[in-house]
Scaffold this motif. Structure first.
Motif, short mmCIF file in Angstrom:
data_model
loop_
_atom_site.label_atom_id
_atom_site.label_comp_id
_atom_site.label_asym_id
_atom_site.label_seq_id
_atom_site.Cartn_x
_atom_site.Cartn_y
_atom_site.Cartn_z
N ILE A 92 0.79 -1.41 0.45
CA ILE A 92 -0.17 -0.45 -0.21
C ILE A 92 0.97 1.61 0.18
N SER A 93 2.13 1.24 0.54
CA SER A 93 3.10 2.47 0.82
C SER A 93 3.67 3.18 -0.19
N SER A 94 3.49 1.47 -1.50
CA SER A 94 4.39 2.17 -2.45
C SER A 94 3.14 2.77 -3.37
N THR A 95 1.58 2.33 -3.20
CA THR A 95 0.87 3.16 -4.16
C THR A 95 0.31 4.62 -4.26
N LEU A 96 1.05 4.82 -2.66
CA LEU A 96 0.50 5.79 -2.14
C LEU A 96 1.35 6.86 -2.47
N GLU A 97 2.14 6.75 -3.03
CA GLU A 97 3.50 7.51 -4.25
C GLU A 97 2.65 8.42 -5.08
N THR A 98 1.59 7.43 -5.71
CA THR A 98 0.60 8.09 -6.95
C THR A 98 -0.71 8.45 -6.24
N LYS A 99 -0.95 8.14 -5.00
CA LYS A 99 -2.34 7.97 -5.15
C LYS A 99 -2.44 8.46 -4.16
N GLN A 100 -3.72 9.09 -3.75
CA GLN A 100 -3.58 10.41 -2.51
C GLN A 100 -4.41 9.97 -1.38
N SER A 101 -5.89 8.49 -1.83
CA SER A 101 -6.90 8.13 -1.40
C SER A 101 -7.10 6.84 -1.09
N LEU A 102 -7.43 6.47 0.24
CA LEU A 102 -7.50 5.03 0.31
C LEU A 102 -9.01 4.72 0.55
N ILE A 103 -9.64 4.47 -0.69
CA ILE A 103 -11.04 4.16 -0.44
C ILE A 103 -11.75 2.64 -0.49
N PHE A 104 -12.67 2.58 0.89
CA PHE A 104 -13.12 1.34 1.14
C PHE A 104 -14.28 1.38 0.36
N SER A 105 -14.96 0.16 -0.92
CA SER A 105 -15.83 0.13 -1.43
C SER A 105 -16.91 -0.78 -0.90
N TYR A 106 -17.26 -0.94 -0.83
CA TYR A 106 -18.79 -1.86 -0.18
C TYR A 106 -19.30 -2.67 -0.64
N GLY A 107 -19.92 -1.89 -1.91
CA GLY A 107 -21.53 -1.81 -2.54
C GLY A 107 -21.41 -1.46 -4.19
N THR A 108 -22.00 -0.89 -4.28
CA THR A 108 -21.72 -0.78 -6.52
C THR A 108 -20.87 -0.50 -6.71
N LEU A 109 -19.73 0.02 -6.36
CA LEU A 109 -18.23 0.00 -7.12
C LEU A 109 -17.42 -1.58 -6.79
N LYS A 110 -18.17 -2.31 -6.48
CA LYS A 110 -17.42 -3.50 -6.41
C LYS A 110 -16.68 -4.27 -8.36
N ARG A 111 -16.29 -4.72 -7.52
CA ARG A 111 -15.82 -5.73 -9.39
C ARG A 111 -16.99 -6.56 -9.24
N GLY A 112 -17.93 -6.19 -10.58
CA GLY A 112 -18.77 -6.91 -10.42
C GLY A 112 -20.16 -6.54 -10.93
N PHE A 113 -19.96 -5.31 -10.18
CA PHE A 113 -21.34 -5.14 -9.72
C PHE A 113 -21.96 -3.68 -10.55
N PRO A 114 -22.87 -3.17 -10.12
CA PRO A 114 -23.38 -2.23 -11.16
C PRO A 114 -22.60 -0.62 -11.37
N ASN A 115 -22.13 -0.06 -10.10
CA ASN A 115 -21.18 0.87 -10.86
C ASN A 115 -19.34 0.35 -10.61
N HIS A 116 -19.25 -0.62 -11.07
CA HIS A 116 -18.00 -0.85 -11.18
C HIS A 116 -16.88 -0.15 -12.32
N ASN A 117 -17.72 -0.23 -13.58
CA ASN A 117 -17.79 0.64 -14.94
C ASN A 117 -16.83 1.93 -14.42
N LEU A 118 -17.22 2.52 -13.33
CA LEU A 118 -15.91 4.25 -13.01
C LEU A 118 -14.96 3.70 -11.88
#
Length: 179
Positions: free
Chosen positions: A3-29
């Motif tokens: 995770i720490s190496s990812t944070l060099e280029t990504k600013q926030s850690l976001i936990f997805s529990y619903g429609t943004l998860k892989r295979g769910f309706p809003n994952h295309n975003l």
């Protein structure tokens, strides 16, 4: 993935529990954000604390910031997200119009062997505090620990919803009706 190496280029850690998860309706975003290097998938994670997870109008999942006994540890996915990606997710989640609010959450990685990884501090989209308790009561104070494919069958995409009322108005009607 570290995770720490990812944070060099990504600013926030976001936990997805619903429609943004892989295979769910809003994952295309999330797929679009990953394609544009504005997000990276970090794995399956589980909340340290227990929360209610319920569905509201149109089958929309809501994590309620009401920790305590009788709730569930929530299963989901963790993403490292750029500021630009975060703005797009905030827009989808209706942060500025009172649908959700982005707040801290403590997580552990779900290991393939059933074990758990170390503590990670991230953020999650919780139902807005203006209706969270009402949403909990409307759902009979019964939630679930994982938003599943079965639950997602009830989800109605934004484009398919009634245009007569705003989503916030639909939430108010939902929580004021009997279950």
């Amino acid at each position: 993935m570290e995770i720490s190496s990812t944070l060099e280029t990504k600013q926030s850690l976001i936990f997805s529990y619903g429609t943004l998860k892989r295979g769910f309706p809003n994952h295309n975003l999330m797929q679009n954000l990953i394609s544009s290097n504005d997000a990276v998938y970090l794995g399956k994670y589980l909340t340290v604390d227990e929360f209610p997870l319920v569905c509201g109008p149109y089958g929309v999942p809501f994590l309620l910031n009401l920790p305590g006994p009788g709730r569930h540890r929530i299963h989901g996915e963790l993403y490292g997200v750029s500021d630009r990606g975060l703005a797009r997710i905030d827009d989808l989640e209706g942060i500025t119009i009172g649908h959700y609010e982005r707040l801290p959450i403590r997580l552990v990685e779900e290991k393939n062997d059933g074990g758990e990884g170390g503590l990670v501090e991230a953020e999650a989209y919780y139902a807005h505090r203006s209706f969270a308790e009402e949403m909990w009561r409307r759902n009979g104070m019964v939630g679930f620990g994982k938003y599943t494919e079965e639950k997602a069958k009830e989800y109605l995409r934004r484009d398919d919803r009634s245009k007569e009322r705003s989503f916030l108005e639909e939430i108010r009607l939902f929580v004021s009706s009997s279950s």
